[in-house]
Design a protein around this motif. Structure first.
Motif, PDB file in Angstrom:
ATOM      1  N   GLY A   1     -44.056  82.612  59.254  1.00 51.70           N
ATOM      2  CA  GLY A   1     -44.183  82.235  60.660  1.00 51.70           C
ATOM      3  C   GLY A   1     -42.956  82.565  61.488  1.00 51.70           C
ATOM      4  O   GLY A   1     -43.058  82.842  62.681  1.00 51.70           O
ATOM      5  N   GLN A   2     -41.783  82.560  60.863  1.00 52.68           N
ATOM      6  CA  GLN A   2     -40.555  82.884  61.595  1.00 52.68           C
ATOM      7  C   GLN A   2     -40.565  84.346  62.033  1.00 52.68           C
ATOM      8  O   GLN A   2     -40.205  84.674  63.157  1.00 52.68           O
ATOM      9  CB  GLN A   2     -39.337  82.593  60.715  1.00 52.68           C
TER      10      GLN A   2
ATOM     11  N   TYR B   1     -31.450  88.306  63.984  1.00 49.79           N
ATOM     12  CA  TYR B   1     -31.175  87.072  64.730  1.00 49.79           C
ATOM     13  C   TYR B   1     -31.880  85.853  64.166  1.00 49.79           C
ATOM     14  O   TYR B   1     -31.484  84.724  64.429  1.00 49.79           O
ATOM     15  CB  TYR B   1     -31.568  87.246  66.202  1.00 49.79           C
ATOM     16  N   ILE B   2     -32.967  86.078  63.424  1.00 51.64           N
ATOM     17  CA  ILE B   2     -33.782  84.928  63.012  1.00 51.64           C
ATOM     18  C   ILE B   2     -33.823  84.753  61.493  1.00 51.64           C
ATOM     19  O   ILE B   2     -33.555  83.673  60.984  1.00 51.64           O
ATOM     20  CB  ILE B   2     -35.209  85.055  63.591  1.00 51.64           C
TER      21      ILE B   2
ATOM     22  N   GLU C   1     -43.267  86.141  62.367  1.00 53.01           N
ATOM     23  CA  GLU C   1     -44.350  86.299  63.334  1.00 53.01           C
ATOM     24  C   GLU C   1     -43.932  85.807  64.715  1.00 53.01           C
ATOM     25  O   GLU C   1     -44.261  86.429  65.725  1.00 53.01           O
ATOM     26  CB  GLU C   1     -45.594  85.540  62.856  1.00 53.01           C
ATOM     27  N   ALA C   2     -43.208  84.692  64.752  1.00 50.98           N
ATOM     28  CA  ALA C   2     -42.770  84.160  66.036  1.00 50.98           C
ATOM     29  C   ALA C   2     -41.828  85.148  66.715  1.00 50.98           C
ATOM     30  O   ALA C   2     -41.947  85.418  67.913  1.00 50.98           O
ATOM     31  CB  ALA C   2     -42.087  82.809  65.846  1.00 50.98           C
ATOM     32  N   GLY C   3     -40.906  85.702  65.947  1.00 49.49           N
ATOM     33  CA  GLY C   3     -39.969  86.675  66.514  1.00 49.49           C
ATOM     34  C   GLY C   3     -40.690  87.908  67.022  1.00 49.49           C
ATOM     35  O   GLY C   3     -40.470  88.351  68.152  1.00 49.49           O
ATOM     36  N   ARG C   4     -41.588  88.445  66.192  1.00 45.67           N
ATOM     37  CA  ARG C   4     -42.300  89.652  66.578  1.00 45.67           C
ATOM     38  C   ARG C   4     -43.212  89.398  67.772  1.00 45.67           C
ATOM     39  O   ARG C   4     -43.353  90.241  68.646  1.00 45.67           O
ATOM     40  CB  ARG C   4     -43.141  90.182  65.407  1.00 45.67           C
ATOM     41  N   SER C   5     -43.836  88.206  67.824  1.00 39.58           N
ATOM     42  CA  SER C   5     -44.769  87.963  68.919  1.00 39.58           C
ATOM     43  C   SER C   5     -44.029  87.798  70.250  1.00 39.58           C
ATOM     44  O   SER C   5     -44.619  87.944  71.311  1.00 39.58           O
ATOM     45  CB  SER C   5     -45.644  86.732  68.638  1.00 39.58           C
ATOM     46  N   LEU C   6     -42.733  87.509  70.186  1.00 39.54           N
ATOM     47  CA  LEU C   6     -41.946  87.453  71.427  1.00 39.54           C
ATOM     48  C   LEU C   6     -41.556  88.860  71.882  1.00 39.54           C
ATOM     49  O   LEU C   6     -41.018  89.040  72.967  1.00 39.54           O
ATOM     50  CB  LEU C   6     -40.678  86.618  71.220  1.00 39.54           C
TER      51      LEU C   6
ATOM     52  N   GLN D   1     -30.914  82.341  58.699  1.00 40.51           N
ATOM     53  CA  GLN D   1     -31.515  81.240  57.935  1.00 40.51           C
ATOM     54  C   GLN D   1     -31.419  81.504  56.436  1.00 40.51           C
ATOM     55  O   GLN D   1     -31.155  80.595  55.655  1.00 40.51           O
ATOM     56  CB  GLN D   1     -32.985  81.069  58.328  1.00 40.51           C
TER      57      GLN D   1
END
Lengths: 233, 243
Positions: free
Chosen positions: A127-128, A145-146, A130-135, A150
């Motif tokens: 999900g991390q 960066y993400i 996916e969240a980055g790519r979807s932005l 982590q």
């Protein structure tokens, strides 16, 4: 007590023998420091290539090369790798033993660090990404960066462990004519025929080094953990 | 009507399993399309193909006149204009709330840091979370996290927002606060595609509701007709279970 003072005098003071320890310590630190840097940089690159292949099936050839590299490095003793570098590859005497040790330990460490980083990168939930790519962030920017920040936190304990192993592993650098800490102690032993004192001193220094490093690692870990202290879901 | 998204003959399979079976639909500007249906029906997969988080096996998706399934399309450019909100929020745990919101605008839109922070704080203020601006995601409740996730997407000024079961992971008492934010978005004429189990929300906010089952748009209608005269056996069974 008298005996101890005598032993110390003979082993370290007489003929400035403490210099063997000092030079050895210096070389051990230099080798560990630069090998660590090579290990982290090369290891991260290998881990990124392998993770990218696992995620996207891209970089097939590079992934295969990395796979072979890791298999060979992890499947052969580091002392053999060092000796091959020293006696077969860098036969010209322009390359110093310390340099060869740095390259050898660096490349060796990279294989282990790569697997450590890879496990860290894989542990970050999909999900991390996916969240980055979807932005609209690119794959590499999302990694940078993400995911990597982590993952770094996750692997920090294993990474520190790897470097504690590395510090101690450099003690075989004597095989390729490097006067490291171990070799320094051994030279003293061969001069004074006293094995106890110089070897215990060397062991003590390694122990001190790894303890200091562990303490430092623990503090780093704690400061990275700050944003996790409160957790209510 | 301005067509924003057009989906043509969309198919998606995972191995032998056909998840989306020839979907054709289009979404106009300011549409609020709610997708409902049994789990495994293909709702989430359909939503995720719209920004290519899932690559379609075949078919076309035309967004703003561009076929985004074409090979030479820079998908990062397209995704800047398509916001997405996930069931599990997917906030970045190592960044503060403000940093979560400003990362993409600063890196991609080249917004200045000051502008980005100002914008983030305005949006946080709107959803009542300005006092959380410097905390980390794990100090927030689920509802708060999802509100942050929504405004994080809004930072990019998307043309359409995709919601993938945005309230399914929330405790019941927190569902309302998230739906309220979404209702406000709808009032501001944001184009939205929402996968949801919240029938009340769908009825109140959507202008179109589609029932997905077996990888197809089995039935689609306006909210009133959808619930009052469901002219389809499978939909009737489904509604009988959830209402």
């Amino acid at each position: 007590m008298q005996k101890l003072l005598e032993a110390i005098t003979i082993n370290f003071i007489k003929d400035n023998r403490y210099l063997y320890i000092v030079t050895g310590f210096k070389n051990t630190m230099i080798i560990t420091f630069f090998a660590t840097i090579i290990g982290i940089v090369l290891g991260l690159i290998i881990a990124l290539i392998r993770t990218t292949y696992d995620n996207t099936r891209k970089l097939k050839v590079a992934n295969a090369i990395c796979h072979i590299y890791i298999t060979v490095i992890r499947g052969t003793p580091v002392v053999i790798q060092l000796m091959i570098l020293f006696f077969c590859i860098f036969t010209s005497r322009h390359v110093s033993g310390v340099m060869i040790a740095i390259i050898g330990f660096g490349m060796n460490s990279a294989a282990y660090v790569a697997e450590i980083f890879r496990s860290g990168l894989m542990s970050i939930e999909v999900g991390q990404m996916e969240a980055g790519r979807s932005l609209g962030l690119s794959y590499l920017d999302t990694m940078r960066y993400i995911i990597i920040p982590q993952a770094f936190k996750v692997v920090l304990p294993s990474l520190c462990n790897e470097f504690i192993v590395l510090i101690k592993e450099t003690s075989i650098a004597g095989y390729v004519a490097v006067q490291d800490l171990t070799k320094g102690g051994d030279i003293i032993r061969s001069r004074t025929y006293d094995a106890w004192t110089p070897l215990l001193a060397v062991a003590g220094i390694y122990l001190l080094l790894t303890c200091i490093f562990s303490a430092f690692a623990k503090r780093l870990e704690q400061s990275l953990r700050k944003n996790e202290r409160t957790n209510n879901g | 009507m301005d067509k924003l998204l057009e989906v043509k003959n969309l198919k998606k399979s995972f191995g032998d399993h056909l998840v989306l079976n020839d979907i054709n639909t289009s979404i106009n500007k300011s549409d609020v399309l709610c997708l409902v249906g049994p789990s495994g029906g293909g709702k989430s997969t359909f939503l995720r193909t719209l920004n290519l988080l899932e690559t379609p096996t075949s078919g076309h998706i035309i967004f703003d006149g561009i076929d985004i399934t074409a090979k030479n399309v820079n998908i990062d450019e397209v995704r800047k204009k398509i916001g997405m909100v996930f069931q599990h929020f997917n906030l970045f745990p190592h960044l503060t709330i403000t940093q979560n919101m400003t990362l993409a605008p600063i890196k991609i839109l080249k917004m200045s840091e000051t502008d980005a922070i100002n914008k983030a704080h305005k949006l946080l203020d709107r959803v009542g979370l300005i006092d959380k601006k410097d905390t980390y995601p794990n100090m927030l409740s689920g509802g708060q996290k999802q509100r942050v996730a929504i405004v994080r997407s809004l930072m990019m000024n998307p043309e359409v927002m995709l919601f993938d079961e945005p309230t399914s992971a929330l405790d019941p008492e927190m569902v309302g606060e998230v739906l309220d934010v979404m209702k406000e978005l709808a009032r501001e004429k944001m184009t939205m595609v929402v996968v949801t189990h919240e029938m009340g929300f769908a009825r109140e906010v959507a202008n179109r509701i589609a029932f997905l089952d077996g990888g197809q748009f089995v039935y689609e209608n306006s909210p009133d007709n959808f619930f009052k005269n469901p002219d389809n056996e499978r939909l009737k069974t489904f509604l009988g279970k959830v209402l």
